[in-house]
Design a protein around this motif. Structure first.
Motif, PDB file in Angstrom:
ATOM      1  N   SER A   8     -15.823   4.667   1.943  1.00 20.18           N
ATOM      2  CA  SER A   8     -15.484   3.660   2.953  1.00 20.18           C
ATOM      3  C   SER A   8     -16.116   4.011   4.302  1.00 20.18           C
ATOM      4  O   SER A   8     -16.582   3.122   5.020  1.00 20.18           O
ATOM      5  N   VAL A   9     -16.162   5.286   4.638  1.00 22.22           N
ATOM      6  CA  VAL A   9     -16.816   5.692   5.894  1.00 22.22           C
ATOM      7  C   VAL A   9     -18.310   5.443   5.805  1.00 22.22           C
ATOM      8  O   VAL A   9     -18.930   4.948   6.762  1.00 22.22           O
ATOM      9  N   ILE A  10     -18.908   5.750   4.681  1.00 26.57           N
ATOM     10  CA  ILE A  10     -20.347   5.525   4.514  1.00 26.57           C
ATOM     11  C   ILE A  10     -20.662   4.031   4.586  1.00 26.57           C
ATOM     12  O   ILE A  10     -21.668   3.630   5.187  1.00 26.57           O
ATOM     13  N   ALA A  11     -19.804   3.191   4.001  1.00 28.41           N
ATOM     14  CA  ALA A  11     -20.011   1.740   4.104  1.00 28.41           C
ATOM     15  C   ALA A  11     -19.896   1.281   5.556  1.00 28.41           C
ATOM     16  O   ALA A  11     -20.645   0.409   5.996  1.00 28.41           O
ATOM     17  N   TRP A  12     -18.971   1.889   6.304  1.00 26.73           N
ATOM     18  CA  TRP A  12     -18.794   1.533   7.716  1.00 26.73           C
ATOM     19  C   TRP A  12     -20.040   1.888   8.527  1.00 26.73           C
ATOM     20  O   TRP A  12     -20.379   1.216   9.493  1.00 26.73           O
ATOM     21  N   THR A  13     -20.744   2.953   8.138  1.00 26.68           N
ATOM     22  CA  THR A  13     -21.921   3.388   8.900  1.00 26.68           C
ATOM     23  C   THR A  13     -23.119   2.467   8.737  1.00 26.68           C
ATOM     24  O   THR A  13     -24.127   2.661   9.405  1.00 26.68           O
ATOM     25  N   ASP A  14     -23.022   1.466   7.868  1.00 22.57           N
ATOM     26  CA  ASP A  14     -24.120   0.508   7.719  1.00 22.57           C
ATOM     27  C   ASP A  14     -24.123  -0.566   8.804  1.00 22.57           C
ATOM     28  O   ASP A  14     -25.032  -1.386   8.855  1.00 22.57           O
ATOM     29  N   GLN A  15     -23.148  -0.549   9.676  1.00 23.26           N
ATOM     30  CA  GLN A  15     -23.089  -1.527  10.760  1.00 23.26           C
ATOM     31  C   GLN A  15     -24.183  -1.244  11.793  1.00 23.26           C
ATOM     32  O   GLN A  15     -24.523  -0.087  12.040  1.00 23.26           O
ATOM     33  N   PRO A  16     -24.735  -2.298  12.396  1.00 27.92           N
ATOM     34  CA  PRO A  16     -25.820  -2.106  13.372  1.00 27.92           C
ATOM     35  C   PRO A  16     -25.426  -1.226  14.563  1.00 27.92           C
ATOM     36  O   PRO A  16     -26.227  -0.412  15.026  1.00 27.92           O
ATOM     37  N   LEU A  17     -24.200  -1.362  15.060  1.00 29.30           N
ATOM     38  CA  LEU A  17     -23.787  -0.558  16.206  1.00 29.30           C
ATOM     39  C   LEU A  17     -23.751   0.938  15.848  1.00 29.30           C
ATOM     40  O   LEU A  17     -24.113   1.786  16.663  1.00 29.30           O
ATOM     41  N   VAL A  18     -23.357   1.242  14.631  1.00 25.01           N
ATOM     42  CA  VAL A  18     -23.331   2.640  14.192  1.00 25.01           C
ATOM     43  C   VAL A  18     -24.758   3.173  14.049  1.00 25.01           C
ATOM     44  O   VAL A  18     -25.035   4.326  14.378  1.00 25.01           O
ATOM     45  N   LYS A  19     -25.666   2.331  13.597  1.00 23.12           N
ATOM     46  CA  LYS A  19     -27.078   2.739  13.500  1.00 23.12           C
ATOM     47  C   LYS A  19     -27.636   3.067  14.887  1.00 23.12           C
ATOM     48  O   LYS A  19     -28.380   4.037  15.045  1.00 23.12           O
ATOM     49  N   VAL A  20     -27.280   2.278  15.868  1.00 24.38           N
ATOM     50  CA  VAL A  20     -27.716   2.553  17.240  1.00 24.38           C
ATOM     51  C   VAL A  20     -27.090   3.868  17.725  1.00 24.38           C
ATOM     52  O   VAL A  20     -27.753   4.682  18.383  1.00 24.38           O
ATOM     53  N   ALA A  21     -25.825   4.090  17.371  1.00 29.35           N
ATOM     54  CA  ALA A  21     -25.163   5.336  17.756  1.00 29.35           C
ATOM     55  C   ALA A  21     -25.828   6.540  17.080  1.00 29.35           C
ATOM     56  O   ALA A  21     -25.944   7.610  17.689  1.00 29.35           O
ATOM     57  N   GLU A  22     -26.267   6.377  15.841  1.00 29.53           N
ATOM     58  CA  GLU A  22     -26.995   7.460  15.160  1.00 29.53           C
ATOM     59  C   GLU A  22     -28.292   7.770  15.898  1.00 29.53           C
ATOM     60  O   GLU A  22     -28.661   8.932  16.061  1.00 29.53           O
ATOM     61  N   TRP A  23     -28.989   6.735  16.329  1.00 27.46           N
ATOM     62  CA  TRP A  23     -30.205   6.934  17.113  1.00 27.46           C
ATOM     63  C   TRP A  23     -29.880   7.676  18.406  1.00 27.46           C
ATOM     64  O   TRP A  23     -30.582   8.602  18.801  1.00 27.46           O
ATOM     65  N   GLY A  24     -28.784   7.286  19.044  1.00 24.37           N
ATOM     66  CA  GLY A  24     -28.369   7.972  20.260  1.00 24.37           C
ATOM     67  C   GLY A  24     -28.040   9.437  20.000  1.00 24.37           C
ATOM     68  O   GLY A  24     -28.343  10.305  20.819  1.00 24.37           O
ATOM     69  N   LEU A  25     -27.447   9.708  18.860  1.00 18.76           N
ATOM     70  CA  LEU A  25     -27.135  11.090  18.506  1.00 18.76           C
ATOM     71  C   LEU A  25     -28.408  11.913  18.344  1.00 18.76           C
ATOM     72  O   LEU A  25     -28.494  13.047  18.821  1.00 18.76           O
ATOM     73  N   VAL A  26     -29.405  11.348  17.692  1.00 21.85           N
ATOM     74  CA  VAL A  26     -30.687  12.051  17.545  1.00 21.85           C
ATOM     75  C   VAL A  26     -31.320  12.279  18.913  1.00 21.85           C
ATOM     76  O   VAL A  26     -31.853  13.358  19.187  1.00 21.85           O
ATOM     77  N   MET A  27     -31.231  11.293  19.785  1.00 23.53           N
ATOM     78  CA  MET A  27     -31.762  11.454  21.134  1.00 23.53           C
ATOM     79  C   MET A  27     -31.023  12.577  21.878  1.00 23.53           C
ATOM     80  O   MET A  27     -31.646  13.400  22.542  1.00 23.53           O
ATOM     81  N   LEU A  28     -29.701  12.606  21.756  1.00 18.86           N
ATOM     82  CA  LEU A  28     -28.927  13.664  22.406  1.00 18.86           C
ATOM     83  C   LEU A  28     -29.307  15.041  21.871  1.00 18.86           C
ATOM     84  O   LEU A  28     -29.448  15.996  22.631  1.00 18.86           O
ATOM     85  N   LEU A  29     -29.462  15.134  20.546  1.00 15.32           N
ATOM     86  CA  LEU A  29     -29.840  16.416  19.956  1.00 15.32           C
ATOM     87  C   LEU A  29     -31.196  16.890  20.452  1.00 15.32           C
ATOM     88  O   LEU A  29     -31.367  18.055  20.809  1.00 15.32           O
ATOM     89  N   THR A  30     -32.163  15.990  20.470  1.00 16.26           N
ATOM     90  CA  THR A  30     -33.500  16.401  20.894  1.00 16.26           C
ATOM     91  C   THR A  30     -33.552  16.676  22.397  1.00 16.26           C
ATOM     92  O   THR A  30     -34.255  17.592  22.833  1.00 16.26           O
ATOM     93  N   LEU A  31     -32.815  15.899  23.188  1.00 20.73           N
ATOM     94  CA  LEU A  31     -32.753  16.187  24.626  1.00 20.73           C
ATOM     95  C   LEU A  31     -32.118  17.545  24.874  1.00 20.73           C
ATOM     96  O   LEU A  31     -32.624  18.333  25.675  1.00 20.73           O
ATOM     97  N   HIS A  32     -31.032  17.819  24.168  1.00 24.67           N
ATOM     98  CA  HIS A  32     -30.359  19.096  24.360  1.00 24.67           C
ATOM     99  C   HIS A  32     -31.262  20.252  23.930  1.00 24.67           C
ATOM    100  O   HIS A  32     -31.327  21.282  24.608  1.00 24.67           O
ATOM    101  N   LEU A  33     -31.969  20.068  22.824  1.00 23.80           N
ATOM    102  CA  LEU A  33     -32.905  21.093  22.370  1.00 23.80           C
ATOM    103  C   LEU A  33     -34.039  21.286  23.376  1.00 23.80           C
ATOM    104  O   LEU A  33     -34.359  22.415  23.768  1.00 23.80           O
ATOM    105  N   GLY A  34     -34.640  20.188  23.809  1.00 22.38           N
ATOM    106  CA  GLY A  34     -35.759  20.283  24.745  1.00 22.38           C
ATOM    107  C   GLY A  34     -35.366  20.913  26.068  1.00 22.38           C
ATOM    108  O   GLY A  34     -36.058  21.794  26.588  1.00 22.38           O
ATOM    109  N   PHE A  35     -34.241  20.486  26.611  1.00 23.61           N
ATOM    110  CA  PHE A  35     -33.800  21.053  27.883  1.00 23.61           C
ATOM    111  C   PHE A  35     -33.323  22.490  27.717  1.00 23.61           C
ATOM    112  O   PHE A  35     -33.437  23.299  28.634  1.00 23.61           O
ATOM    113  N   GLY A  36     -32.780  22.806  26.541  1.00 19.78           N
ATOM    114  CA  GLY A  36     -32.401  24.194  26.274  1.00 19.78           C
ATOM    115  C   GLY A  36     -33.613  25.104  26.191  1.00 19.78           C
ATOM    116  O   GLY A  36     -33.592  26.237  26.691  1.00 19.78           O
TER     117      GLY A  36
END
Length: 113
Positions: free
Chosen positions: A47-75
């Motif tokens: 049910s959680v995996i089905a919920w992650t197919d929503q467009p807003l969650v996909k955008v949030a996943e993209w934001g998470l990748v951006m946060l990870l790479t920003l944190h890595l780069g600035f670190g």
């Protein structure tokens, strides 16, 4: 009125590093909760995996990748400042780190679509 020290790219990079770290720290409990669901039952995880197919969650996943790479780069920038003898090309390092983060986020977005 903004102080002159806050108008420096290094200050913005440090702020980005701290804010991305804070956002990732807020994400981790949710991530562990979802992993715990995988241990509880297959239906809960499905049910959680089905919920992650929503467009807003996909955008949030993209934001998470951006946060990870920003944190890595600035670190990495912080490590370079601490351990390398040169300090002059700071703006270039900050720009390269931010650009690499955006590129990683765009690649993730393309691959996920």
């Amino acid at each position: 009125m903004m102080r002159a020290s806050r108008n420096h790219p290094g200050w913005w990079a440090a702020l980005g590093h701290r804010l991305s770290g804070l956002a990732l720290a807020l994400f981790l409990p949710v991530h562990f909760l979802v992993l715990g669901l995988a241990l509880d039952s297959d239906a809960a995880l499905d049910s959680v995996i089905a919920w992650t197919d929503q467009p807003l969650v996909k955008v949030a996943e993209w934001g998470l990748v951006m946060l990870l790479t920003l944190h890595l780069g600035f670190g990495l920038r912080v490590l370079a400042l601490e351990f390398l003898p040169w300090r002059d090309p700071l703006k270039t390092l900050i720009s390269l780190g931010a650009g690499a983060s955006v590129l990683a986020g765009l690649l993730f977005w393309i691959m996920a679509s």
